[in-house]
Design a protein around this motif. Structure first.
Motif, PDB file in Angstrom:
ATOM      1  N   TYR A 191       0.785  -1.229   0.000  1.00 54.95           N
ATOM      2  CA  TYR A 191       0.000   0.000   0.000  1.00 54.95           C
ATOM      3  C   TYR A 191       0.822   1.287   0.000  1.00 54.95           C
ATOM      4  O   TYR A 191       0.264   2.363  -0.185  1.00 54.95           O
ATOM      5  CB  TYR A 191      -0.946   0.004   1.205  1.00 54.95           C
ATOM      6  CG  TYR A 191      -2.032  -1.034   1.089  1.00 54.95           C
ATOM      7  CD1 TYR A 191      -3.025  -0.940   0.115  1.00 54.95           C
ATOM      8  CD2 TYR A 191      -2.058  -2.136   1.933  1.00 54.95           C
ATOM      9  CE1 TYR A 191      -4.008  -1.896  -0.010  1.00 54.95           C
ATOM     10  CE2 TYR A 191      -3.042  -3.114   1.824  1.00 54.95           C
ATOM     11  CZ  TYR A 191      -4.020  -2.981   0.855  1.00 54.95           C
ATOM     12  OH  TYR A 191      -4.987  -3.942   0.722  1.00 54.95           O
ATOM     13  N   PHE A 232      -6.476   0.986   4.366  1.00 48.46           N
ATOM     14  CA  PHE A 232      -6.234   0.975   2.923  1.00 48.46           C
ATOM     15  C   PHE A 232      -6.598  -0.380   2.361  1.00 48.46           C
ATOM     16  O   PHE A 232      -6.201  -1.421   2.885  1.00 48.46           O
ATOM     17  CB  PHE A 232      -4.765   1.298   2.622  1.00 48.46           C
ATOM     18  CG  PHE A 232      -4.405   2.724   2.891  1.00 48.46           C
ATOM     19  CD1 PHE A 232      -4.556   3.691   1.913  1.00 48.46           C
ATOM     20  CD2 PHE A 232      -3.949   3.100   4.150  1.00 48.46           C
ATOM     21  CE1 PHE A 232      -4.242   5.020   2.174  1.00 48.46           C
ATOM     22  CE2 PHE A 232      -3.635   4.415   4.419  1.00 48.46           C
ATOM     23  CZ  PHE A 232      -3.778   5.381   3.433  1.00 48.46           C
ATOM     24  N   LYS A 233      -7.391  -0.353   1.295  1.00 50.14           N
ATOM     25  CA  LYS A 233      -7.849  -1.570   0.645  1.00 50.14           C
ATOM     26  C   LYS A 233      -8.565  -1.180  -0.639  1.00 50.14           C
ATOM     27  O   LYS A 233      -9.261  -0.160  -0.681  1.00 50.14           O
ATOM     28  CB  LYS A 233      -8.792  -2.336   1.576  1.00 50.14           C
ATOM     29  CG  LYS A 233      -9.239  -3.703   1.089  1.00 50.14           C
ATOM     30  CD  LYS A 233     -10.125  -4.343   2.156  1.00 50.14           C
ATOM     31  CE  LYS A 233     -10.609  -5.704   1.770  1.00 50.14           C
ATOM     32  NZ  LYS A 233     -11.468  -6.303   2.822  1.00 50.14           N
ATOM     33  N   GLN A 265       0.995   6.605  -0.288  1.00 50.97           N
ATOM     34  CA  GLN A 265      -0.157   5.718  -0.434  1.00 50.97           C
ATOM     35  C   GLN A 265      -0.395   5.376  -1.897  1.00 50.97           C
ATOM     36  O   GLN A 265      -0.362   6.237  -2.768  1.00 50.97           O
ATOM     37  CB  GLN A 265      -1.400   6.359   0.167  1.00 50.97           C
ATOM     38  CG  GLN A 265      -1.832   7.656  -0.509  1.00 50.97           C
ATOM     39  CD  GLN A 265      -2.986   8.316   0.223  1.00 50.97           C
ATOM     40  OE1 GLN A 265      -2.961   8.445   1.431  1.00 50.97           O
ATOM     41  NE2 GLN A 265      -4.000   8.747  -0.526  1.00 50.97           N
TER      42      GLN A 265
END
Length: 269
Positions: A57, A117-118, A103
């Protein structure tokens, strides 16, 4: 094969995994983005802070490799926006740049309201003020010195994006500058992009190199001056030529919620 039966195979095509689904005579081919190739499913538990998580990520932004001798910086600006960005990038390079991690995609809120985060989630918009973003960025991975990225770092990030478009995607130098500084509809989700949603797309959309969500939401950055912030880029509600990726606006009210925006998180190396 029975029409009610379905056969799925996964194979590698030119270095990218493709999922092939056949049902009866119907064939569907799905390209799996690179950042999901090693994921065992969207419900796989991921441990925040592990090296695997960080690599997935938060790719490395090699800002230190930018040089005033870079070929793309020999481009003579054709617009006011290009001239402004080039001056800002040259100033950033002269001041000294270190590598950092940024990111890969925008953050989202989990069920408990935590920043995570995904891919495939709704971006974390409409809830946090600018000052809140600064706070949660520092709290995200303090052992990795997580924080809001600076506006200078974002400028460096976009400079590297111009280099990527030229060196890896075959853009003409002038076209790469235009794509970042003048009209970014082909690099992110804007109102005039191909297949616009007229709402926020899910996180992990419209991949360009290692990065996703280059449009869709504006990015909140912190300036070098204490207490000052910027909005960089544009959102799905903007046109790509009005708020291209290189657009930088000062934030006057850090206690306000900027509803089309998310914080831009970075980690130290």
């Amino acid at each position: 094969m029975s029409k009610t039966m379905e056969q799925r195979t996964v194979k590698e095509v030119e270095g990218k995994i493709t999922r092939v689904s056949t049902e009866g005579r119907k064939i569907e081919i799905f390209s799996i983005p690179e950042y999901l190739q090693n994921q065992k499913g969207n419900d796989q538990e991921e441990i925040k802070g592990t090296q695997e998580y960080i690599e997935k990520y938060f790719p490395i932004v090699k800002a230190s490799t930018l040089s005033l001798e870079d070929e793309f910086l020999k481009h003579e600006p054709e617009t006011k926006e290009q001239r402004k960005f080039k001056n800002a990038l040259i100033s950033a390079i002269k001041s000294g740049l270190s590598d950092f991690r940024a990111q890969r995609m925008d953050a989202y809120f989990d069920k408990e309201g935590n920043i995570c985060f995904k891919a495939g989630m709704k971006p974390a918009v409409r809830k946090l003020s600018v000052n809140d973003w600064k706070r949660v960025a520092k709290e995200f991975l303090p052992e990795k010195e997580s924080r809001l990225g600076t506006t200078k770092e974002r400028i460096a990030f976009l400079g590297l994006l111009i280099k990527y478009l030229i060196e890896e995607k075959g853009y003409q130098v002038s076209d790469a500058w235009k794509a970042v500084c003048d009209q970014s509809k082909d690099l992110g989700h804007y109102a005039d992009s191909e297949n616009p949603k007229y709402n926020f797309e899910d996180t992990g959309s419209r991949q360009v190199g290692e990065w996703c969500d280059l449009g869709n939401t504006c990015k909140i950055t912190e300036n070098d001056e204490a207490g000052c912030f910027s909005l960089v880029g544009g959102s799905y509600a903007n046109f790509g030529d009005c708020y291209p990726l290189a657009c930088v606006d000062d934030i006057d009210f850090p206690y306000d919620v900027y509803v089309y925006s998310v914080g831009w998180f970075v980690l130290s190396m």
